[in-house]
Design a protein around this motif. Sequence first.
Motif, PDB file in Angstrom:
ATOM      1  N   ASP A  15       0.830  -1.211   0.000  1.00 15.90           N
ATOM      2  CA  ASP A  15       0.000   0.000   0.000  1.00 15.90           C
ATOM      3  C   ASP A  15       0.865   1.261   0.000  1.00 15.90           C
ATOM      4  O   ASP A  15       0.523   2.272  -0.631  1.00 15.90           O
ATOM      5  N   VAL A  16       1.959   1.211   0.753  1.00 20.27           N
ATOM      6  CA  VAL A  16       2.863   2.366   0.823  1.00 20.27           C
ATOM      7  C   VAL A  16       3.501   2.594  -0.548  1.00 20.27           C
ATOM      8  O   VAL A  16       3.617   3.729  -1.025  1.00 20.27           O
ATOM      9  N   ARG A  17       3.864   1.509  -1.231  1.00 18.94           N
ATOM     10  CA  ARG A  17       4.483   1.646  -2.559  1.00 18.94           C
ATOM     11  C   ARG A  17       3.487   2.191  -3.581  1.00 18.94           C
ATOM     12  O   ARG A  17       3.859   2.921  -4.491  1.00 18.94           O
ATOM     13  N   ILE A  18       2.212   1.849  -3.409  1.00 20.46           N
ATOM     14  CA  ILE A  18       1.191   2.416  -4.324  1.00 20.46           C
ATOM     15  C   ILE A  18       1.071   3.926  -4.062  1.00 20.46           C
ATOM     16  O   ILE A  18       0.952   4.729  -4.984  1.00 20.46           O
ATOM     17  N   MET A  19       1.133   4.311  -2.783  1.00 15.90           N
ATOM     18  CA  MET A  19       1.066   5.746  -2.458  1.00 15.90           C
ATOM     19  C   MET A  19       2.282   6.468  -3.039  1.00 15.90           C
ATOM     20  O   MET A  19       2.146   7.570  -3.577  1.00 15.90           O
ATOM     21  N   PHE A  20       3.468   5.843  -2.991  1.00 17.77           N
ATOM     22  CA  PHE A  20       4.656   6.441  -3.624  1.00 17.77           C
ATOM     23  C   PHE A  20       4.369   6.666  -5.112  1.00 17.77           C
ATOM     24  O   PHE A  20       4.684   7.718  -5.670  1.00 17.77           O
ATOM     25  N   ALA A  21       3.781   5.648  -5.757  1.00 21.09           N
ATOM     26  CA  ALA A  21       3.511   5.741  -7.205  1.00 21.09           C
ATOM     27  C   ALA A  21       2.570   6.909  -7.490  1.00 21.09           C
ATOM     28  O   ALA A  21       2.743   7.649  -8.470  1.00 21.09           O
ATOM     29  N   LEU A  22       1.575   7.099  -6.610  1.00 17.19           N
ATOM     30  CA  LEU A  22       0.638   8.212  -6.787  1.00 17.19           C
ATOM     31  C   LEU A  22       1.359   9.551  -6.675  1.00 17.19           C
ATOM     32  O   LEU A  22       1.139  10.463  -7.473  1.00 17.19           O
ATOM     33  N   LEU A  23       2.216   9.674  -5.660  1.00 16.03           N
ATOM     34  CA  LEU A  23       2.951  10.932  -5.468  1.00 16.03           C
ATOM     35  C   LEU A  23       3.823  11.216  -6.696  1.00 16.03           C
ATOM     36  O   LEU A  23       3.897  12.341  -7.169  1.00 16.03           O
ATOM     37  N   ARG A  24       4.465  10.153  -7.198  1.00 19.64           N
ATOM     38  CA  ARG A  24       5.340  10.331  -8.382  1.00 19.64           C
ATOM     39  C   ARG A  24       4.511  10.785  -9.581  1.00 19.64           C
ATOM     40  O   ARG A  24       4.915  11.658 -10.328  1.00 19.64           O
ATOM     41  N   LYS A  25       3.306  10.198  -9.727  1.00 17.88           N
ATOM     42  CA  LYS A  25       2.431  10.589 -10.844  1.00 17.88           C
ATOM     43  C   LYS A  25       2.101  12.075 -10.776  1.00 17.88           C
ATOM     44  O   LYS A  25       1.847  12.712 -11.787  1.00 17.88           O
ATOM     45  N   MET A  26       2.072  12.616  -9.537  1.00 19.27           N
ATOM     46  CA  MET A  26       1.685  14.020  -9.388  1.00 19.27           C
ATOM     47  C   MET A  26       2.894  14.960  -9.393  1.00 19.27           C
ATOM     48  O   MET A  26       2.761  16.129  -9.079  1.00 19.27           O
ATOM     49  N   GLY A  27       4.062  14.428  -9.705  1.00 23.17           N
ATOM     50  CA  GLY A  27       5.234  15.290  -9.883  1.00 23.17           C
ATOM     51  C   GLY A  27       6.309  15.160  -8.822  1.00 23.17           C
ATOM     52  O   GLY A  27       7.388  15.735  -8.944  1.00 23.17           O
ATOM     53  N   LYS A  28       6.035  14.412  -7.760  1.00 20.39           N
ATOM     54  CA  LYS A  28       6.996  14.309  -6.659  1.00 20.39           C
ATOM     55  C   LYS A  28       8.100  13.293  -6.957  1.00 20.39           C
ATOM     56  O   LYS A  28       7.884  12.340  -7.723  1.00 20.39           O
ATOM     57  N   THR A  29       9.237  13.463  -6.304  1.00 24.23           N
ATOM     58  CA  THR A  29      10.297  12.460  -6.355  1.00 24.23           C
ATOM     59  C   THR A  29      10.303  11.760  -5.000  1.00 24.23           C
ATOM     60  O   THR A  29      10.285  12.427  -3.961  1.00 24.23           O
ATOM     61  N   VAL A  30      10.282  10.431  -5.018  1.00 24.32           N
ATOM     62  CA  VAL A  30      10.287   9.689  -3.757  1.00 24.32           C
ATOM     63  C   VAL A  30      11.452   8.717  -3.755  1.00 24.32           C
ATOM     64  O   VAL A  30      11.594   7.916  -4.687  1.00 24.32           O
ATOM     65  N   LYS A  31      12.286   8.816  -2.730  1.00 23.12           N
ATOM     66  CA  LYS A  31      13.355   7.826  -2.551  1.00 23.12           C
ATOM     67  C   LYS A  31      13.014   7.011  -1.313  1.00 23.12           C
ATOM     68  O   LYS A  31      12.551   7.568  -0.316  1.00 23.12           O
ATOM     69  N   PHE A  32      13.280   5.712  -1.371  1.00 19.93           N
ATOM     70  CA  PHE A  32      12.905   4.864  -0.229  1.00 19.93           C
ATOM     71  C   PHE A  32      13.984   3.821  -0.004  1.00 19.93           C
ATOM     72  O   PHE A  32      14.295   3.033  -0.888  1.00 19.93           O
ATOM     73  N   GLU A  33      14.560   3.846   1.181  1.00 17.19           N
ATOM     74  CA  GLU A  33      15.618   2.903   1.526  1.00 17.19           C
ATOM     75  C   GLU A  33      15.623   2.700   3.029  1.00 17.19           C
ATOM     76  O   GLU A  33      15.516   3.674   3.795  1.00 17.19           O
ATOM     77  N   ASN A  34      15.767   1.465   3.472  1.00 16.76           N
ATOM     78  CA  ASN A  34      15.865   1.155   4.908  1.00 16.76           C
ATOM     79  C   ASN A  34      14.785   1.845   5.733  1.00 16.76           C
ATOM     80  O   ASN A  34      15.083   2.479   6.749  1.00 16.76           O
ATOM     81  N   ASN A  35      13.569   1.757   5.287  1.00 16.33           N
ATOM     82  CA  ASN A  35      12.417   2.327   5.999  1.00 16.33           C
ATOM     83  C   ASN A  35      12.499   3.849   6.174  1.00 16.33           C
ATOM     84  O   ASN A  35      11.905   4.415   7.093  1.00 16.33           O
ATOM     85  N   ARG A  36      13.243   4.500   5.279  1.00 17.95           N
ATOM     86  CA  ARG A  36      13.316   5.966   5.306  1.00 17.95           C
ATOM     87  C   ARG A  36      12.864   6.472   3.939  1.00 17.95           C
ATOM     88  O   ARG A  36      13.428   6.077   2.910  1.00 17.95           O
TER      89      ARG A  36
END
Length: 417
Positions: A48-69
Amino acid sequence: MLAVCRRTEKLVGSVDISGSKNAALPVLSACLLTDDKCVIRNMPDLEDVRIMFALLRKMGKTVKFENNRAEVTGQLRHGALPEKLVRKLRASVLVMGPVLARLKEGSFALPGGCALGERPIDIHLLGLKAMGAAYSILRGRMIFKRNVLKGAHIKFSFPSVGATENLLLAAAAASGRTVIENASVEPEIADLCLFLKAMGADITRTGSVYTVKGKARLGGADFAVMPDRIEAGTFILAAASVGGSARVDSANPSHLGALLSKLRAAGVKISQKENSVTVNSPKKIKPVNIVTGPYPAFPTDLQPLWAVCMMRASGRSQIRDKIFPARFMYVDELKRLGASMVLKNAVLRINTSRLSGTNIYACDLRAAAAMIIAGLMAEGETRVYELKHLFRGYENFFGKLRKLGANVSMERIREEK
Ligand code: EPU
């Protein structure tokens, strides 16, 4: 993938709880309220969190995710939510508030129902309407144009968790003062408010009333998500159901009051420290009834797990779910294992049951966890299919259960010949 569970005599040892899914999702949505950098720690690694990342990216955001950060940067550019992602994640409705407050327009596919029953968003929409939003429906999408959100006095007909979050997000960046009455007070909403305040928002709460003074600009923040109280409750109930003695660490017992008092009433020994709960499950437990409700009442998400636990109680108990009255799709699957349960007039009656393993199918996230735990209580082998539901909301569920000594593994589904 499927889970292969074999009877386990007891669970012993300790397990660490991850960050809360239902706090992480609205916090990620709040990142849309600023173009500054947001850092979110203790972010659970979940579907679910990864789907939310995908949504943010679709709206122009950059999301980096590593080691729960998670690190969220970049500009919010678009307010259009693709139908495919909206259908995958109900919490995608939470981006409406921030998108409308900042971009003044957006186009969102209508969310559908789900395995928990009908899930309307009328309370979200009435609140946004009171703040000045207007929309038309075109080809299954809500189209918002030229909306300038202004503070308003809103009274919910029912305390909806998602609507409270959506309206807090909208009000934090709208002009003027918003009051939300009869709102939800779940700990995940308190976590969202902490994050919003760290971004510079002005929010106060008295009982079930929130007052928000909108700010023209919100900034970035560095934040750690609270522990997942539903994951903690799941492992506490796993130990109470299978038997044994287990310590659940990195949990917040003050968020688990209703569950812990019901377990004590059932005769389960519970000791709690500031950040952990230890469960000692006796040979026999007593039947205890529950009624789910808005926090601080017993959480609906733990209701299927309570049903599994009560199958080993000596006597009959019952469950009524006041949040999702139809959340009993798992009952027919548990009956395949031999569960003695009767669902009548939205009340589930549970009798002492002797379980024996067979193939069963998970219908939603919490039901998946409940079925795996039932599989550990059943004689022989239980195979739980449709594990995709489990991965939406539990991080390393199998690793954690095995650490407690559970006889469970994951297998790839082989094509039938
Ligand atoms: N409702 C309406 N109209 C609305 C909104 C809600 O009628 O506009 C009804 C719902 O149909 C339901 C009740 O109000 O009968 C409560 O719904 P609520 O809005 O409070 O739930 P939610 O925000 O959709 C969150 C959690 C759920 C959890 C519920 C209840 C997230 C992402 N989801 O959903 O979590 O069960 O609150 O506590 O926070 C899960 O994690 O497995 C899960 C389903």
